[in-house]
Scaffold this motif. Sequence first.
Motif, PDB file in Angstrom:
ATOM      1  N   VAL A 229      46.703  39.172  47.337  1.00  0.00           N
ATOM      2  CA  VAL A 229      45.699  38.293  46.596  1.00  0.00           C
ATOM      3  C   VAL A 229      44.308  38.769  46.544  1.00  0.00           C
ATOM      4  CG1 VAL A 229      44.964  35.987  46.303  1.00  0.00           C
ATOM      5  CG2 VAL A 229      47.385  36.234  46.815  1.00  0.00           C
ATOM      6  N   GLU A 230      43.738  39.100  47.673  1.00  0.00           N
ATOM      7  CA  GLU A 230      42.322  39.335  48.063  1.00  0.00           C
ATOM      8  C   GLU A 230      42.193  40.602  47.141  1.00  0.00           C
ATOM      9  OE1 GLU A 230      41.454  39.050  51.933  1.00  0.00           O
ATOM     10  OE2 GLU A 230      41.199  36.846  52.037  1.00  0.00           O
ATOM     11  N   ALA A 231      43.224  41.642  47.312  1.00  0.00           N
ATOM     12  CA  ALA A 231      42.880  42.950  46.654  1.00  0.00           C
ATOM     13  C   ALA A 231      42.923  42.866  45.080  1.00  0.00           C
ATOM     14  CB  ALA A 231      44.042  44.017  47.064  1.00  0.00           C
ATOM     15  N   ARG A 232      43.649  41.862  44.814  1.00  0.00           N
ATOM     16  CA  ARG A 232      43.909  41.771  43.019  1.00  0.00           C
ATOM     17  C   ARG A 232      42.510  40.968  42.837  1.00  0.00           C
ATOM     18  NH1 ARG A 232      49.332  40.532  44.158  1.00  0.00           N
ATOM     19  NH2 ARG A 232      48.951  38.399  44.431  1.00  0.00           N
ATOM     20  N   GLU A 233      42.138  39.929  43.727  1.00  0.00           N
ATOM     21  CA  GLU A 233      40.620  39.329  43.211  1.00  0.00           C
ATOM     22  C   GLU A 233      39.584  40.489  43.348  1.00  0.00           C
ATOM     23  OE1 GLU A 233      37.835  35.659  44.704  1.00  0.00           O
ATOM     24  OE2 GLU A 233      39.661  36.419  45.889  1.00  0.00           O
ATOM     25  N   ALA A 234      39.590  41.256  44.439  1.00  0.00           N
ATOM     26  CA  ALA A 234      38.594  42.291  44.342  1.00  0.00           C
ATOM     27  C   ALA A 234      38.673  43.259  43.166  1.00  0.00           C
ATOM     28  CB  ALA A 234      38.676  43.007  45.595  1.00  0.00           C
ATOM     29  N   TYR A 235      40.007  43.665  42.597  1.00  0.00           N
ATOM     30  CA  TYR A 235      39.759  44.627  41.453  1.00  0.00           C
ATOM     31  C   TYR A 235      39.270  43.731  40.161  1.00  0.00           C
ATOM     32  CZ  TYR A 235      41.968  46.724  37.421  1.00  0.00           C
ATOM     33  OH  TYR A 235      42.044  47.165  36.198  1.00  0.00           O
ATOM     34  N   MET A 236      39.670  42.477  40.042  1.00  0.00           N
ATOM     35  CA  MET A 236      39.276  41.732  38.972  1.00  0.00           C
ATOM     36  C   MET A 236      37.730  41.492  39.075  1.00  0.00           C
ATOM     37  SD  MET A 236      41.712  41.164  37.026  1.00  0.00           S
ATOM     38  CE  MET A 236      40.871  40.230  35.855  1.00  0.00           C
ATOM     39  N   ARG A 237      37.169  41.307  40.056  1.00  0.00           N
ATOM     40  CA  ARG A 237      35.501  41.460  40.315  1.00  0.00           C
ATOM     41  C   ARG A 237      35.152  42.644  39.903  1.00  0.00           C
ATOM     42  NH1 ARG A 237      33.215  37.163  42.374  1.00  0.00           N
ATOM     43  NH2 ARG A 237      34.591  35.511  43.290  1.00  0.00           N
ATOM     44  N   LEU A 238      35.743  43.888  40.302  1.00  0.00           N
ATOM     45  CA  LEU A 238      35.229  45.191  40.125  1.00  0.00           C
ATOM     46  C   LEU A 238      35.385  45.302  38.531  1.00  0.00           C
ATOM     47  CD1 LEU A 238      34.332  47.823  40.912  1.00  0.00           C
ATOM     48  CD2 LEU A 238      36.671  48.706  41.431  1.00  0.00           C
ATOM     49  N   TRP A 239      36.335  44.937  37.911  1.00  0.00           N
ATOM     50  CA  TRP A 239      36.737  45.166  36.510  1.00  0.00           C
ATOM     51  C   TRP A 239      35.554  44.487  35.506  1.00  0.00           C
ATOM     52  CZ3 TRP A 239      37.857  41.987  32.352  1.00  0.00           C
ATOM     53  CH2 TRP A 239      38.534  42.782  30.991  1.00  0.00           C
ATOM     54  N   LEU A 240      35.601  43.154  35.898  1.00  0.00           N
ATOM     55  CA  LEU A 240      34.300  42.280  34.973  1.00  0.00           C
ATOM     56  C   LEU A 240      33.070  42.899  35.423  1.00  0.00           C
ATOM     57  CD1 LEU A 240      35.692  38.859  36.097  1.00  0.00           C
ATOM     58  CD2 LEU A 240      35.712  39.783  33.794  1.00  0.00           C
ATOM     59  N   TRP A 241      32.719  43.610  36.427  1.00  0.00           N
ATOM     60  CA  TRP A 241      31.196  44.079  36.734  1.00  0.00           C
ATOM     61  C   TRP A 241      31.319  45.356  35.909  1.00  0.00           C
ATOM     62  CZ3 TRP A 241      30.254  48.928  39.342  1.00  0.00           C
ATOM     63  CH2 TRP A 241      29.111  48.947  39.656  1.00  0.00           C
ATOM     64  N   SER A 242      32.094  46.335  35.819  1.00  0.00           N
ATOM     65  CA  SER A 242      32.076  47.271  35.180  1.00  0.00           C
ATOM     66  C   SER A 242      32.248  47.234  33.632  1.00  0.00           C
ATOM     67  CB  SER A 242      33.260  48.386  35.525  1.00  0.00           C
ATOM     68  OG  SER A 242      34.365  47.792  35.293  1.00  0.00           O
ATOM     69  N   SER A 243      32.879  46.291  33.213  1.00  0.00           N
ATOM     70  CA  SER A 243      33.051  45.922  31.735  1.00  0.00           C
ATOM     71  C   SER A 243      31.645  45.080  31.148  1.00  0.00           C
ATOM     72  CB  SER A 243      34.131  44.725  31.460  1.00  0.00           C
ATOM     73  OG  SER A 243      35.303  45.349  31.919  1.00  0.00           O
ATOM     74  N   GLY A 244      30.936  44.713  32.240  1.00  0.00           N
ATOM     75  CA  GLY A 244      29.450  44.097  31.972  1.00  0.00           C
ATOM     76  C   GLY A 244      28.543  45.097  31.594  1.00  0.00           C
ATOM     77  N   ILE A 245      28.685  46.215  32.421  1.00  0.00           N
ATOM     78  CA  ILE A 245      27.909  47.297  32.383  1.00  0.00           C
ATOM     79  C   ILE A 245      27.992  48.200  31.007  1.00  0.00           C
ATOM     80  CG2 ILE A 245      27.256  49.581  33.429  1.00  0.00           C
ATOM     81  CD1 ILE A 245      27.562  48.581  36.357  1.00  0.00           C
TER      82      ILE A 245
END
Length: 465
Positions: A229-245
């Motif tokens: 669960v925490e790994a999937r959450e970390a991936y989603m945060r990374l995806w949102l961060w990179s998409s924002g850039i």
Amino acid sequence: MSSRASDGSRLHIVLVPGFGGFDALGRLHYYAGVTPVFRSWQAEEPDDPRRARAVLHYFDNLPTAAVSTRAERLRRYLARRVVRNEIQRGDTVALVGHSTGGLDIRWMLWTLLADPDAVKWLDGNNENAVPVRNDDVRGRVKRVVFLSVPQRGTNIADWLSAYEMPRRFLAEALSDAVHDSGRRRDRTLGEWLTRSLAEWVDADLFRAAQDVLIETDAARFAPDSMDAVEAREAYMRLWLWSSGIAADFNALSDLMCARPSGDLRSPVHLSDEQRRWERSVWKERGIATRSYATVSRCPFERRVLDERQPWVWWDLRTFPEVGLVPDAREWSDVFYRFCYRACLSGPFMLADGPGVATMFGTGEKRRVDVWENDGIVNTASMLSPGEDDTLLVECDHGDIIGHYKLARMPPDDQHRAGAAAKPHCGRRYHTYDLLRSGSTFGDEEFRKVWRDIFDFCVSDSGTSA
């Protein structure tokens, strides 16, 4: 402030990240190691109500959006906490901004002060939304701390703006790579690539990227485990961060020393008259500030500093690996040297000659030259507008927020007997020396700076803006 604290009011210290910033990507924190210092600072004087009732908040902003967008997000963050009574009547707020985060704070206050009676509606639809006035938010802000803030811009932003197409390509490539890393094959490739880059250039920036990718690999765990669960959450945060850039990189023009055409939307480009108005209004409203400027070791020979030729890709004479002091490659990495060189020359100038700052810890006055920087921001740009009382800290742009050393992660379950040595998340490090600048900044210096910040936040008086 002590009287307010004695009757139950609280001080909310809100940490605002800078350009590219976040609260946390998995277990990689933007402000690293601040919470332990905060807890020890509170424990030093447990009977002091000002310290006991201080609350620490980490604000998660958009990484590269325009300053006006980031400032509005910060306003809504504070307004919601006012509406929900998390920030109660009588409570006060201290805002601490690193780098671009300091500009976000200034622009938020600029807009709140320009229209104090404007009402925003939050937490509901048109029929039952809750109103909050601009002054309900602004009135609670009593302290502002600036850490390495480019008050008048930074040359590196002007340099990057000259290469728009490569920058856009890299931002989109980053977003695509993170999206593709959802497949284990692509994530493994990314881990190998970042590990190879880290070994080749010996830069902690790539070690951090590799750790983030490792941490997002949920396939290493049972699908229904908390680790997955925490790994999937970390991936989603990374995806949102990179998409924002990839979607919004407008902060770059807001950091340029040369003002872009169009409407004013960043404190960097305020006129001297507007800056004077800003300082006077802050003083009238009881908002006190403190500025910490950072300066790091220069890897270039004196002749490079005297000439200050702009770095041009196709001109080998201006290449960052040319004109280095003899031992520069021993105490710095290539990433730091490239960034320092981009900051070294450009449109940033000092109108009244060299700036002056006060050395943190000694109180001595020190001259700040136009070429000096911390690897990301021109140091003279960090000086308090119109003042000579900025505190100067000898460290680089990442050191002051806790990324001054490469430190291994402790095992998640180290408190249990016979625990495995490998942490569950797979991450190897929790902090990095993101800019290897040859700085001697360490644990003791970090604690002193942040205790000083907390002391200022609870103080009854401070330096006016």
